[in-house]
Design a protein around this motif. Structure first.
Motif, short mmCIF file in Angstrom:
data_model
loop_
_atom_site.label_atom_id
_atom_site.label_comp_id
_atom_site.label_asym_id
_atom_site.label_seq_id
_atom_site.Cartn_x
_atom_site.Cartn_y
_atom_site.Cartn_z
N SER A 168 107.68 62.23 36.67
CA SER A 168 106.60 62.10 35.69
C SER A 168 106.79 63.12 34.58
O SER A 168 107.28 64.22 34.82
CB SER A 168 105.25 62.33 36.37
OG SER A 168 104.23 62.45 35.40
N ASP A 169 106.41 62.74 33.36
CA ASP A 169 106.60 63.68 32.26
C ASP A 169 105.48 64.72 32.17
O ASP A 169 105.47 65.55 31.28
CB ASP A 169 106.78 62.93 30.92
CG ASP A 169 105.62 62.01 30.61
OD1 ASP A 169 104.64 61.98 31.38
OD2 ASP A 169 105.70 61.28 29.60
N ARG A 170 104.48 64.64 33.07
CA ARG A 170 103.51 65.73 33.17
C ARG A 170 103.33 66.06 34.64
O ARG A 170 103.56 65.19 35.49
CB ARG A 170 102.19 65.36 32.50
CG ARG A 170 101.65 64.03 32.95
CD ARG A 170 100.56 63.54 32.03
NE ARG A 170 100.01 62.30 32.53
CZ ARG A 170 99.44 61.38 31.79
NH1 ARG A 170 99.32 61.54 30.50
NH2 ARG A 170 98.95 60.29 32.33
N GLY A 189 100.73 48.38 37.89
CA GLY A 189 99.83 49.14 37.02
C GLY A 189 99.79 48.56 35.61
O GLY A 189 100.16 47.40 35.39
N ASP A 190 99.37 49.39 34.67
CA ASP A 190 99.24 48.93 33.28
C ASP A 190 100.56 48.43 32.71
O ASP A 190 100.58 47.60 31.81
CB ASP A 190 98.73 50.07 32.39
CG ASP A 190 97.24 50.33 32.56
OD1 ASP A 190 96.64 49.75 33.50
OD2 ASP A 190 96.67 51.11 31.77
N ALA A 191 101.67 48.97 33.21
CA ALA A 191 102.99 48.62 32.66
C ALA A 191 103.41 47.21 33.04
O ALA A 191 104.33 46.66 32.43
CB ALA A 191 104.04 49.61 33.15
N PHE A 221 80.85 55.72 42.54
CA PHE A 221 82.08 54.95 42.67
C PHE A 221 83.30 55.79 42.26
O PHE A 221 84.31 55.84 42.95
CB PHE A 221 81.98 53.70 41.80
CG PHE A 221 83.19 52.83 41.87
CD1 PHE A 221 83.40 52.00 42.96
CD2 PHE A 221 84.12 52.83 40.84
CE1 PHE A 221 84.52 51.19 43.03
CE2 PHE A 221 85.24 52.03 40.90
CZ PHE A 221 85.45 51.21 42.00
N TYR A 222 83.18 56.48 41.13
CA TYR A 222 84.33 57.24 40.65
C TYR A 222 84.59 58.49 41.49
O TYR A 222 85.74 58.89 41.64
CB TYR A 222 84.20 57.58 39.16
CG TYR A 222 84.56 56.36 38.35
CD1 TYR A 222 85.82 55.79 38.48
CD2 TYR A 222 83.64 55.74 37.53
CE1 TYR A 222 86.16 54.64 37.79
CE2 TYR A 222 83.97 54.59 36.84
CZ TYR A 222 85.24 54.05 36.97
OH TYR A 222 85.57 52.91 36.31
N ILE A 223 83.53 59.06 42.03
CA ILE A 223 83.75 60.20 42.93
C ILE A 223 84.61 59.73 44.11
O ILE A 223 85.54 60.39 44.52
CB ILE A 223 82.39 60.78 43.43
CG1 ILE A 223 81.79 61.71 42.39
CG2 ILE A 223 82.53 61.49 44.76
CD1 ILE A 223 82.40 63.10 42.37
C1 FAD Z 1 89.59 56.31 28.17
C2 FAD Z 1 89.88 55.36 29.28
C3 FAD Z 1 88.85 54.90 30.10
C4 FAD Z 1 89.12 54.01 31.15
N1 FAD Z 1 88.10 53.58 31.94
C5 FAD Z 1 88.37 52.80 33.00
C6 FAD Z 1 87.34 52.40 33.89
O1 FAD Z 1 86.17 52.72 33.68
N2 FAD Z 1 87.68 51.64 34.97
C7 FAD Z 1 88.98 51.28 35.23
O2 FAD Z 1 89.25 50.63 36.25
N3 FAD Z 1 89.97 51.61 34.38
C8 FAD Z 1 89.71 52.36 33.27
N4 FAD Z 1 90.72 52.71 32.42
C9 FAD Z 1 92.09 52.17 32.64
C10 FAD Z 1 92.86 52.98 33.68
O3 FAD Z 1 92.76 54.35 33.42
C11 FAD Z 1 94.31 52.52 33.69
O4 FAD Z 1 94.32 51.15 34.02
C12 FAD Z 1 95.15 53.29 34.70
O5 FAD Z 1 95.24 54.63 34.32
C13 FAD Z 1 96.56 52.69 34.81
O6 FAD Z 1 97.33 53.45 35.69
P1 FAD Z 1 98.94 53.50 35.54
O7 FAD Z 1 99.42 54.40 36.63
O8 FAD Z 1 99.48 52.14 35.44
O9 FAD Z 1 99.18 54.19 34.13
P2 FAD Z 1 98.88 55.69 33.69
O10 FAD Z 1 97.67 56.21 34.39
O11 FAD Z 1 98.86 55.65 32.21
O12 FAD Z 1 100.14 56.50 34.22
C14 FAD Z 1 101.42 56.38 33.64
C15 FAD Z 1 102.24 57.59 34.02
O13 FAD Z 1 103.57 57.46 33.55
C16 FAD Z 1 103.97 58.67 32.94
N5 FAD Z 1 105.03 58.35 31.98
C17 FAD Z 1 104.99 57.51 30.93
N6 FAD Z 1 106.20 57.45 30.31
C18 FAD Z 1 107.02 58.28 31.00
C19 FAD Z 1 108.40 58.63 30.88
N7 FAD Z 1 109.18 58.12 29.92
N8 FAD Z 1 108.90 59.51 31.76
C20 FAD Z 1 108.15 60.03 32.75
N9 FAD Z 1 106.84 59.73 32.93
C21 FAD Z 1 106.29 58.86 32.06
C22 FAD Z 1 102.69 59.21 32.34
O14 FAD Z 1 102.76 60.57 32.07
C23 FAD Z 1 101.71 58.89 33.46
O15 FAD Z 1 101.77 59.88 34.46
C24 FAD Z 1 90.45 53.58 31.36
C25 FAD Z 1 91.49 54.02 30.53
C26 FAD Z 1 91.21 54.90 29.51
C27 FAD Z 1 92.35 55.37 28.62
#
Ligand code: FAD
Length: 567
Positions: A51-53, A315-317, A397-399
């Protein structure tokens, strides 16, 4: 050169003959997959998260971090503590070679390259906010993806309040007190609600700012806010926000932004210093370059989250279909990411154990959005809730969803303190990063070794540097002829750089790595212009870019002039 020897290849066999499972991304999808795999496979596999963080961000809490309800440090969890038994590697993934089953990473502040091999690869890199769709948005938007975004927005808003309280310029004051949020999905609505509450609660400390002078504008392209929810709940949320003074513009598109205004599609100009952009989700830069099958800007998978042999995404990707036709996909929410993580871990374990995996299916328990002032809207188990009860449910729920007991306790305490104590209006004056930095080196320090990514344009102020390009990189003709070269010609190309000389321009303009090295000859002082600022200067100042184009013939021997990798 890399800072770790590439782990020997690999496929099918890590040193202990255990499969090597590499997970890219430490968000909901990546971290929860790693946890589930560790639980099922324990020591039967080597599990590594890149992970980049070095922390996990609970993104749904970011609007509350921006509003000061929750301390920035408390909305995150360190990956190393969260993922005991899993190897955590902090670095930016910059390339994936699917044929070699090899990942390339840039590590450390100097982005030193390293390689990792995998037997099974999980792509969980999330999405990014693409700001290039509207002119000026990249330069003038705040985003809401990471802790740094929330922190920056909070400090900026407090700075606006401080300035508005003391300025006598009426027009400037109006701009400072106008806050525009682009997009009224979850993140836009939660940001608007939390920000408005924060401004409201901060007002008693700013005697020269009246409540009616604050203008929070929420812009939405469609006819409803919170389009993910039942329209009735969206209407309820809109009513509550409007009652509190949020100006909601529906059916309104965005056109462009400047440092002092946002322009809508119908030509309206909203004068402001604050634009928060929550629309325009797109693939991360890396995912864009991978040439994997894509659908709606996400990596296309089958129902078991397989992309191709040995490669999975979630996930989102990922575009994970929920039906056989692929017409409906899992939405990009934390809830789905966590469920997918468990299902994907099951499928990987099944593969390791030679069993059949299963398709991903999930019916969400509910959807909720907080709208500030202890109010929320929710749709849970077919019921629609709003107001305080929905807000309590949202918090509960979030807790429950937060990973790690200590994170849960910290967030709960933050909520409690926020309820009983006045909210802090401390504006942390983070030092703005200069476009250039001055770095001191001692004689013998190696600034760059061959193969590194060049992070900036290096200008010698005092002392001297040695740039060296190895012989096998500058002889004429193909490398195979090297053995035939006369001894006398087999010398490295060496250049001593004194005050006023510079290095790095060719790698930066041509996007390549350096094959040469850069070493301090004696104690020296060097001005480093970061790569982004260098690119802007090159783009915006034609005499500078003309000068750069003439450099190869001024400095390098003919054999090196067309070589794009000499620094
Ligand atoms: C403000 C906000 C409010 C939200 N509210 C809700 C809600 O109420 N309910 C709900 O269900 N969802 C909510 N969401 C959506 C939810 O947060 C996302 O769907 C979820 O975070 C997706 O998880 P993920 O692991 O796919 O992506 P992310 O959480 O974005 O994780 C991606 C990871 O990949 C890493 N990464 C990216 N590129 C690289 C790279 N090149 N090299 C190394 N590491 C990399 C990032 O640093 C990160 O750690 C919200 C989103 C936001 C932004």
């Amino acid at each position: 050169m890399s800072d770790t020897a590439p782990s020997a290849k690999p496929a099918g066999s890590s040193p202990a003959n255990t499969p090597r499972i590499v997970i890219l991304g430490g968000g909901f999808a990546g971290a929860f997959t790693a946890r589930a795999l560790r639980k099922s496979l324990a020591k039967r596999a080597h599990i590594e998260v890149i992970s980049d963080r070095n922390y996990f961000v609970f993104q749904p809490l970011l609007p509350e971090v921006a509003a000061g309800t929750i301390n920035a440090q408390d909305a995150v969890a360190p990956l190393r503590q969260l993922l005991k038994g899993v190897t955590v590697r902090m670095g930016e993934v910059i390339n994936i070679d699917f044929d070699q089953q090899c990942i390339e990473i840039a590590q450390g502040s100097k982005r030193i390259p390293a390689k990792r091999y995998y037997d099974e690869l999980v792509i969980a890199l999330g999405q990014r906010t693409v700001l290039t769709r509207f002119p000026g948005f990249a330069e003038h938007s705040f985003c809401m993806r990471d802790l740094a975004d929330a922190h920056a927005l909070r400090n900026h808003v407090l700075q606006c309040l401080e300035h508005a309280d003391v300025t006598e310029n009426v027009e400037l004051k109006a701009r400072l007190l106008t806050f525009v949020i682009a997009g009224a999905g979850f993140s836009g609505v939660e940001t608007a609600g939390e920000l408005h509450e924060m401004l409201d609660r901060a007002l008693p400390a700013y005697p020269n700012v009246r409540r009616d002078e604050i203008n929070t504008v929420l812009i939405q392209r469609s006819a409803h806010i919170l389009p993910e929810l039942d329209p009735a709940l969206g209407r309820y949320a809109a009513e509550k926000l409007q009652k509190r003074g949020v100006d909601i513009r529906l059916n309104t598109s965005l056109a462009r932004a400047t440092g002092t205004a946002v322009y809508t599609g119908d030509g309206e100009c909203i004068r402001t210093h604050t634009l928060v952009t929550t629309v325009g989700n797109g693939p991360t830069g890396l995912v864009e370059t991978l040439q994997l099958p894509m659908q709606s800007g996400r990596i296309s998978t089958d129902r078991r989250m397989r992309v191709q042999d040995h490669v999975w995404a979630l996930g989102d990707a990922a575009y994970v279909p929920l039906d056989d036709e692929g017409a409906v996909s899992a939405p990009p929410t934390a809830q789905f990411a966590v469920r997918q993580a468990k299902a994907l871990a099951y499928n990987i374990v099944a593969k390791v154990e030679g069993r059949e995996g299963r398709d991903f299916a999930y019916k969400p328990r509910g959807t909720m959005a907080s709208i500030g002032h202890y109010r929320a809207v929710a749709q849970v188990l077919g019921m629609r809730l709003s107001g305080l009860s929905a807000w309590l449910l949202w918090r509960g729920f979030y807790i429950g969803m937060l990973p790690g007991l200590s994170t849960r306790i910290r967030v709960a305490l933050n909520w409690l303190f926020d309820y009983v104590l006045p909210r802090s209006i401390v504006q942390v004056n983070t030092k703005t990063t200069n476009a250039a930095r001055v770095v001191h080196y001692a004689g013998g320090d190696v600034l760059f070794a061959p193969g590194q990514i060049v992070d900036g344009f290096y200008i010698v102020i005092t002392g001297s540097l040695e740039s060296r390009v190895p012989v096998d990189h500058h002889v004429d003709g193909p490398e195979g002829q090297l053995e035939d070269q006369p001894e006398g010609r087999r010398e490295d190309f060496v250049r001593i750089l004194g005050p006023g000389d510079h290095w790095g321009e060719r790698s930066l303009t041509e996007g390549t790595r350096t094959f040469g090295s850069l070493t301090a000859v004696d104690d020296c002082e060097v001005l480093v212009l970061g790569r982004t600022d260098f690119a802007k200067l090159n783009q915006g100042l034609p005499p500078f870019s003309d000068y750069l184009q003439r450099i190869p013939e001024k400095i390098y021997p003919p054999a090196l002039r067309n070589d794009d990798s000499v620094g």
